[in-house]
Design a protein around this motif. Structure first.
Motif, PDB file in Angstrom:
ATOM      1  N   PRO A 237      76.925  -2.290  35.708  1.00 27.75           N
ATOM      2  CA  PRO A 237      77.854  -2.991  36.587  1.00 27.75           C
ATOM      3  C   PRO A 237      79.279  -2.869  36.078  1.00 27.75           C
ATOM      4  CG  PRO A 237      75.984  -4.383  35.980  1.00 27.75           C
ATOM      5  CD  PRO A 237      75.917  -3.174  35.131  1.00 27.75           C
ATOM      6  N   SER A 238      80.201  -2.665  37.004  1.00 24.42           N
ATOM      7  CA  SER A 238      81.593  -2.614  36.598  1.00 24.42           C
ATOM      8  C   SER A 238      82.064  -4.000  36.199  1.00 24.42           C
ATOM      9  CB  SER A 238      82.449  -2.080  37.746  1.00 24.42           C
ATOM     10  OG  SER A 238      82.278  -2.900  38.892  1.00 24.42           O
ATOM     11  N   SER A 239      83.030  -4.057  35.330  1.00 17.08           N
ATOM     12  CA  SER A 239      83.503  -5.337  34.820  1.00 17.08           C
ATOM     13  C   SER A 239      84.371  -6.030  35.862  1.00 17.08           C
ATOM     14  CB  SER A 239      84.314  -5.119  33.540  1.00 17.08           C
ATOM     15  OG  SER A 239      84.954  -6.318  33.151  1.00 17.08           O
ATOM     16  N   PRO A 240      84.157  -7.313  36.090  1.00 18.17           N
ATOM     17  CA  PRO A 240      84.998  -8.027  37.045  1.00 18.17           C
ATOM     18  C   PRO A 240      86.463  -7.984  36.657  1.00 18.17           C
ATOM     19  CG  PRO A 240      83.050  -9.312  36.511  1.00 18.17           C
ATOM     20  CD  PRO A 240      83.083  -8.156  35.570  1.00 18.17           C
ATOM     21  N   ALA A 243      88.332  -5.265  38.325  1.00 16.39           N
ATOM     22  CA  ALA A 243      88.373  -5.253  39.793  1.00 16.39           C
ATOM     23  C   ALA A 243      89.535  -6.131  40.282  1.00 16.39           C
ATOM     24  CB  ALA A 243      87.053  -5.771  40.351  1.00 16.39           C
ATOM     25  N   THR A 255      87.246 -12.765  41.581  1.00 17.73           N
ATOM     26  CA  THR A 255      87.009 -11.351  41.309  1.00 17.73           C
ATOM     27  C   THR A 255      85.514 -11.093  41.466  1.00 17.73           C
ATOM     28  OG1 THR A 255      88.828 -11.298  39.721  1.00 17.73           O
ATOM     29  CG2 THR A 255      87.242  -9.490  39.622  1.00 17.73           C
ATOM     30  N   ALA A 257      82.262  -8.283  41.538  1.00 14.55           N
ATOM     31  CA  ALA A 257      81.793  -6.943  41.136  1.00 14.55           C
ATOM     32  C   ALA A 257      80.307  -6.849  41.401  1.00 14.55           C
ATOM     33  CB  ALA A 257      82.078  -6.690  39.653  1.00 14.55           C
ATOM     34  N   THR A 258      79.874  -5.688  41.851  1.00 17.55           N
ATOM     35  CA  THR A 258      78.450  -5.446  42.058  1.00 17.55           C
ATOM     36  C   THR A 258      78.026  -4.227  41.257  1.00 17.55           C
ATOM     37  OG1 THR A 258      78.897  -4.086  44.004  1.00 17.55           O
ATOM     38  CG2 THR A 258      78.443  -6.427  44.374  1.00 17.55           C
ATOM     39  N   ARG A 260      76.019  -0.715  40.629  1.00 15.64           N
ATOM     40  CA  ARG A 260      75.813   0.421  41.530  1.00 15.64           C
ATOM     41  C   ARG A 260      74.360   0.574  41.944  1.00 15.64           C
ATOM     42  NH1 ARG A 260      79.954   5.286  39.920  1.00 15.64           N
ATOM     43  NH2 ARG A 260      81.827   3.997  39.806  1.00 15.64           N
TER      44      ARG A 260
END
Length: 300
Positions: A237-240, A243, A255, A257-258, A260
């Motif tokens: 998961p990308s870091s919030p 984002a 913020t 994030a989901t 992938r």
């Protein structure tokens, strides 16, 4: 000859056929040999046999017709095969279990097996027909290898997770211990990666590396691990914090994030009212459940 007959590897109820026989190397089968997975270096041995002859016979057991199964002496067999001469052999009749123990003994005396070689041996014992059906358990394998059942389970878990074909593509990797193989096992579980591509990475590394067989194998492992880690990174998961935040009038900024893989959702809220944060903390499970019910009803 008397020394050979009285040696520990010629006793324990075995029946030796008299004398040392000369056998065509092509009549000796090595299928299923555990040490076939090792890199066999025979240049020095070939020179010695060519110069002084084969002083120490190999040990085989008879099969049907004029065929034999190798118990030990693989390097001597291959040296004679390359020289185009018959191999001197002692023929003994013994059960498969005892033959297997002799193979392991020879390998361990020749050099210490690497972690993954021991793992392959354990898998071969458990899945092959070397042991009786009743002995084909973790406990039975542990007794043959002189390990604990937990140790055998650890070895088997790595082979199962990594896959024998990929292990064989990498090789013995004597410089790679249990922690690194465990790391590869875990990384393979976290990443979506094609094992055939990884085997190709291992093969390419071994063919291009300038070192000896052990160095080539170690390098192949490191290349495969690097490829798996690289494949694993995009799925995390990308870091919030990376984002952009979204302003929510009257509430604050959020913020979102989901992951992938589509199964992770992370919300970081910076609220204007800290009492709202306290209330939300206690209500979050209920609110998420209500949103899930709305989603199932396909409401906006």
């Amino acid at each position: 000859m008397q020394t050979l007959r009285n040696a520990p590897d010629a006793l324990e109820g075995r029946r030796l056929r008299g004398g040392v026989f000369e056998i065509e190397p092509d009549h000796v089968e090595t299928v299923g040999r555990l040490d076939d997975r090792l890199q066999i270096e025979i240049a020095g041995l070939k020179a010695s046999i060519s110069r002084s002859g084969q002083r120490v016979p190999i040990l085989v057991r008879p099969l049907e017709g004029d065929r034999y199964s190798l118990i030990y002496g693989r390097r001597r067999l291959e040296a004679c095969r390359d020289l185009g001469i018959k191999v001197r052999a002692i023929v003994t009749e013994m059960d498969g279990d005892q033959a297997l123990r002799d193979q392991l003994l020879e390998n361990q005396e020749r050099r210490d097996l690497s972690f993954i070689e021991r793992a392959l041996v354990a898998a071969a014992l458990l899945n092959g027909d070397h042991l009786g059906e009743a002995e084909r358990t973790n406990k039975g394998v542990a007794e043959v290898l002189g390990l604990t059942e937990a140790g055998v389970s650890q070895l088997l878990s790595v082979v199962r997770a990594v896959g024998e074909s990929l292990v064989l593509a990498i090789g013995a990797a004597p410089g790679i211990g249990r922690p690194r193989w465990e790391e590869l096992k875990k990384s393979l579980g976290d990443a979506s990666v094609d094992r055939e591509n990884l085997a190709a990475v291992a093969a390419e590394t071994r063919s291009s590396h300038s070192g000896g067989p052990d160095e080539k194998s170690d390098a192949a492992f490191l290349a495969v691990l690097a490829a798996v880690v690289q494949a694993e990174r995009p799925t995390r998961p990308s870091s919030p914090r990376g984002a952009p935040s979204v302003a929510i009038p009257g509430v604050g900024a959020a913020t979102i994030a989901t992951g992938r893989r589509g199964r992770q959702f992370k919300l970081e809220l910076k609220a204007e009212d800290r009492d709202f944060v306290s209330w939300l903390e206690g209500k979050a499970p209920q609110l998420i459940a209500e949103l899930h019910e709305r989603w199932k009803r396909k409401e906006d």
